[in-house]
Design an enzyme around this catalytic site. Sequence first.
Site, PDB file in Angstrom:
ATOM      1  CG  ASP A 113     -10.173  -0.419   4.480  1.00 20.66           C
ATOM      2  OD1 ASP A 113     -10.045  -0.706   3.277  1.00 20.66           O
ATOM      3  OD2 ASP A 113      -9.440  -0.873   5.379  1.00 20.66           O
ATOM      4  CE  LYS A 136      -3.865  -2.420   1.998  1.00 19.85           C
ATOM      5  NZ  LYS A 136      -4.516  -2.967   3.187  1.00 19.85           N
ATOM      6  CD  GLN A 153      -3.475  -4.595   6.307  1.00 21.38           C
ATOM      7  OE1 GLN A 153      -3.391  -3.609   5.580  1.00 21.38           O
ATOM      8  NE2 GLN A 153      -4.038  -5.731   5.890  1.00 21.38           N
TER       9      GLN A 153
END
Length: 283
Positions: free
Chosen positions: A121, A54, A98
């Site tokens: 997200d 990422k 994460q």
Amino acid sequence: MKAQIIDGKKISGEIRENIIKEVNDLKNSHGIVPGLAVIIAGDDEASSVYVSMKEKSCKNVGFYSQAYKLPQNTTQSEIIDLVEKLNQDPKIHGILVQLPLPKGINEDIINSHILPSKDVDGFHAVNSGNMLLGKPSFVPCTPKGIIELIKRTGEEINGKHAVVIGRSNIVGKPAAVLLLRENATVTICHSKTKDLKQHVAMADIVVAAVGSPNLITGDMIKEGAIVIDAGTRKIDGKLVGDVEFDKAVDKASWITPVPGGVGPMTITMLLQNTLKAARDQCK
Ligand code: NAP
């Protein structure tokens, strides 16, 4: 009939080219560089790899990115404090935590502290609710990528029967909602579904999101179906999907490979969401 391959890597590359252009426009017009903060807690090897990917992707499209690597024994309140700090940081437009988090930390509680406007997200309840209501929202990256891949085939979704296998909040459920929003008739299958084969055999569009190699065998696939395989599992160091690709490719009209299908799209959709967050926040 041999299916055409939906090349996620190529499509993802095309989308990233556009993102680069839009980042330059945003810099020139507003002096803003999209910024993504990634929080990782613990020493999960796969998570570290994803976070590095990422960071690298952010750099490649001209974003500012900052990874916060916290130890395994980090407490829930320490992560919440960091999230609250990043919520106030004007350089950061998107915040991502994460998963998985260390045992004892509730990911829903952590996500609920991310400002919905920075929730790239799309896991915050406000964004999930707005997505369900058909209102503007951040959409989770993997399902967003799945819809993009289907659209890139040029085939209609409207009126098709889509069967989604898997009902997680991250992939299956939002993929089903997004397909419904595109006017597909949607069936959701899960571990308690009786006669999976019968459902899959009726699908014009199959979305597999389980993580069970070869669960969807070639003989289940309807002739001419579009098959999207989001499943990934490492077997003997090799990444495999949920679909028996070698057989399904002879039945489907379009199919994603694993790797190189849904996978590359997930980070690209994260970049797209972060760019949207930066644009929205500078309004
Ligand atoms: P998950 O939370 O474990 O959910 C798996 C789903 O599969 C559950 O809904 C489960 O049903 C269902 N299931 C399990 N066994 C089944 C069976 N025999 N028949 C039908 N359904 C069954 O996993 P996830 O996070 O959604 O991820 C799914 C897959 O996508 C994994 O392989 C993951 O690695 C992959 N993934 C890929 C990306 C990417 O970027 N490519 C991103 C995210 C995830 P129940 O709800 O009844 O338990």
